[in-house]
Design an enzyme around this catalytic site. Structure first.
Site, PDB file in Angstrom:
ATOM      1  N   GLU A  44       0.840  -1.202   0.000  1.00 58.59           N
ATOM      2  CA  GLU A  44       0.000   0.000   0.000  1.00 58.59           C
ATOM      3  C   GLU A  44       0.872   1.248   0.000  1.00 58.59           C
ATOM      4  O   GLU A  44       1.961   1.248   0.576  1.00 58.59           O
ATOM      5  CB  GLU A  44      -0.883   0.028   1.256  1.00 58.59           C
ATOM      6  CG  GLU A  44      -2.297  -0.453   1.045  1.00 58.59           C
ATOM      7  CD  GLU A  44      -3.165   0.548   0.266  1.00 58.59           C
ATOM      8  OE1 GLU A  44      -2.611   1.406  -0.457  1.00 58.59           O
ATOM      9  OE2 GLU A  44      -4.397   0.446   0.384  1.00 58.59           O
ATOM     10  N   ASP A  45       0.372   2.308  -0.595  1.00 58.54           N
ATOM     11  CA  ASP A  45       1.108   3.570  -0.513  1.00 58.54           C
ATOM     12  C   ASP A  45       0.874   4.257   0.829  1.00 58.54           C
ATOM     13  O   ASP A  45       1.797   4.758   1.437  1.00 58.54           O
ATOM     14  CB  ASP A  45       0.758   4.518  -1.675  1.00 58.54           C
ATOM     15  CG  ASP A  45      -0.735   4.716  -1.854  1.00 58.54           C
ATOM     16  OD1 ASP A  45      -1.533   4.063  -1.151  1.00 58.54           O
ATOM     17  OD2 ASP A  45      -1.121   5.531  -2.712  1.00 58.54           O
TER      18      ASP A  45
ATOM     19  N   ASP B 237      -4.536   5.571   5.842  1.00 60.12           N
ATOM     20  CA  ASP B 237      -5.094   6.834   6.332  1.00 60.12           C
ATOM     21  C   ASP B 237      -6.108   6.492   7.432  1.00 60.12           C
ATOM     22  O   ASP B 237      -5.725   6.260   8.581  1.00 60.12           O
ATOM     23  CB  ASP B 237      -5.733   7.545   5.131  1.00 60.12           C
ATOM     24  CG  ASP B 237      -5.816   9.037   5.313  1.00 60.12           C
ATOM     25  OD1 ASP B 237      -6.510   9.468   6.240  1.00 60.12           O
ATOM     26  OD2 ASP B 237      -5.200   9.770   4.525  1.00 60.12           O
TER      27      ASP B 237
ATOM     28  N   PHE C 217      -2.626  16.327   3.687  1.00 53.54           N
ATOM     29  CA  PHE C 217      -2.850  15.744   2.358  1.00 53.54           C
ATOM     30  C   PHE C 217      -1.519  15.709   1.612  1.00 53.54           C
ATOM     31  O   PHE C 217      -0.873  16.737   1.432  1.00 53.54           O
ATOM     32  CB  PHE C 217      -3.874  16.576   1.585  1.00 53.54           C
ATOM     33  CG  PHE C 217      -4.304  15.913   0.307  1.00 53.54           C
ATOM     34  CD1 PHE C 217      -5.226  14.874   0.326  1.00 53.54           C
ATOM     35  CD2 PHE C 217      -3.760  16.303  -0.908  1.00 53.54           C
ATOM     36  CE1 PHE C 217      -5.611  14.249  -0.848  1.00 53.54           C
ATOM     37  CE2 PHE C 217      -4.136  15.679  -2.090  1.00 53.54           C
ATOM     38  CZ  PHE C 217      -5.067  14.647  -2.056  1.00 53.54           C
TER      39      PHE C 217
ATOM     40  N   ARG D  95       1.570  11.805  -9.243  1.00 55.76           N
ATOM     41  CA  ARG D  95       1.983  10.432  -8.926  1.00 55.76           C
ATOM     42  C   ARG D  95       3.444  10.189  -9.322  1.00 55.76           C
ATOM     43  O   ARG D  95       4.110   9.312  -8.776  1.00 55.76           O
ATOM     44  CB  ARG D  95       1.104   9.420  -9.659  1.00 55.76           C
ATOM     45  CG  ARG D  95      -0.350   9.365  -9.197  1.00 55.76           C
ATOM     46  CD  ARG D  95      -1.013   8.123  -9.773  1.00 55.76           C
ATOM     47  NE  ARG D  95      -2.463   8.164  -9.730  1.00 55.76           N
ATOM     48  CZ  ARG D  95      -3.200   7.750  -8.689  1.00 55.76           C
ATOM     49  NH1 ARG D  95      -2.612   7.311  -7.614  1.00 55.76           N
ATOM     50  NH2 ARG D  95      -4.520   7.797  -8.741  1.00 55.76           N
TER      51      ARG D  95
HETATM   52  C1  PRP Z   1      -5.867   5.549  -1.270  1.00 51.74           C
HETATM   53  C2  PRP Z   1      -4.629   4.773  -0.847  1.00 51.74           C
HETATM   54  C3  PRP Z   1      -5.178   3.679   0.024  1.00 51.74           C
HETATM   55  C4  PRP Z   1      -6.390   4.317   0.668  1.00 51.74           C
HETATM   56  C5  PRP Z   1      -6.049   4.734   2.056  1.00 51.74           C
HETATM   57  O1  PRP Z   1      -6.419   4.934  -2.397  1.00 51.74           O
HETATM   58  O2  PRP Z   1      -3.945   4.262  -1.950  1.00 51.74           O
HETATM   59  O3  PRP Z   1      -5.551   2.545  -0.728  1.00 51.74           O
HETATM   60  O4  PRP Z   1      -6.740   5.456  -0.144  1.00 51.74           O
HETATM   61  O5  PRP Z   1      -7.123   5.381   2.696  1.00 51.74           O
HETATM   62  P1  PRP Z   1      -7.902   4.753   3.941  1.00 51.74           P
HETATM   63  O6  PRP Z   1      -6.889   4.227   4.907  1.00 51.74           O
HETATM   64  O7  PRP Z   1      -8.651   5.947   4.507  1.00 51.74           O
HETATM   65  O8  PRP Z   1      -8.824   3.696   3.448  1.00 51.74           O
HETATM   66  P2  PRP Z   1      -7.325   5.687  -3.503  1.00 51.74           P
HETATM   67  O9  PRP Z   1      -8.746   5.232  -3.351  1.00 51.74           O
HETATM   68  O10 PRP Z   1      -7.082   7.179  -3.415  1.00 51.74           O
HETATM   69  O11 PRP Z   1      -6.787   5.113  -4.863  1.00 51.74           O
HETATM   70  P3  PRP Z   1      -5.429   5.412  -5.702  1.00 51.74           P
HETATM   71  O12 PRP Z   1      -4.312   4.655  -5.023  1.00 51.74           O
HETATM   72  O13 PRP Z   1      -5.728   4.874  -7.065  1.00 51.74           O
HETATM   73  O14 PRP Z   1      -5.183   6.911  -5.717  1.00 51.74           O
END
Ligand code: PRP
Length: 180
Positions: A99-100, A103, A152, A165
């Protein structure tokens, strides 16, 4: 010239590279000699996946899953849906979910529960970033690159409306109405 944001670098590219190399070694040490399936959560985790894999010894396989909870915006929608499932049958495999960012923890809670039902030999999570102050769902994360404030952030896979990105560093977005 563009309008909209200034970026404040939070984690320089060199620091990211050094930390990712260490995480790759830690994962290999913990899994042992077996093949490792790196399961990338698209889209944001793909630079992390690539750098992890390049620093990992032994057999390393890739797969991809895409879910969405943020729907391209700056606020979580509060629910998770699968946009693309992984291709491998992960039963009996040593899986590392990549995961990146963690949150609220909603996405990861959903994915851990889902993947556990598919009976991997082991399931670990590597997240480049974690925002402890934003956590609403208490979910384990075995490997964390950096803990950051509840701001953010963009770069190294993370986007603001699909922009940024490609940056090799992580930055906070500072809104501005002036040309930058
Ligand atoms: C982002 C990120 C995680 C998630 C974290 O994904 O990559 O998967 O949100 O947030 P949380 O802990 O509140 O659930 P996003 O839906 O933005 O998709 P992306 O990676 O394609 O930008």
């Amino acid at each position: 010239m563009s309008f909209g944001e200034n970026l404040e670098t939070l984690i320089p590219a060199e620091e990211i590279q050094a930390r990712v190399a260490q995480i790759a070694k830690d994962i290999r040490r913990d899994v042992g000699d077996a093949p490792i399936l790196l399961l990338c959560v698209l889209k944001g985790a793909f630079p992390f996946l690539a750098d992890l894999a390049k620093n990992m010894d032994g057999d390393v396989l890739f797969d991809f899953i895409q879910v969405s909870s943020w729907a391209g915006g700056r606020e979580s929608t509060g629910s998770v849906r699968i946009k693309k499932d992984h291709d491998f049958d992960i039963k009996g495999m040593h899986v590392v979910l990549v995961e990146d960012i963690v949150d609220s923890g909603l996405t990861l809670t959903y994915l851990r529960e889902l993947l556990a039902t598919r009976q991997p030999a082991s399931l670990r999570v590597a997240a480049l970033l974690s925002k402890p102050d934003a956590r609403e769902h208490n979910v384990p994360v075995e490997y964390i690159g950096f803990e950051i404030e509840n701001r953010f952030v963009v770069g190294y896979g993370l986007d603001d409306g699909e922009r940024f990105r490609n940056l090799p560093y992580v930055a906070a977005v500072i809104p501005t109405s002036e040309p930058v």
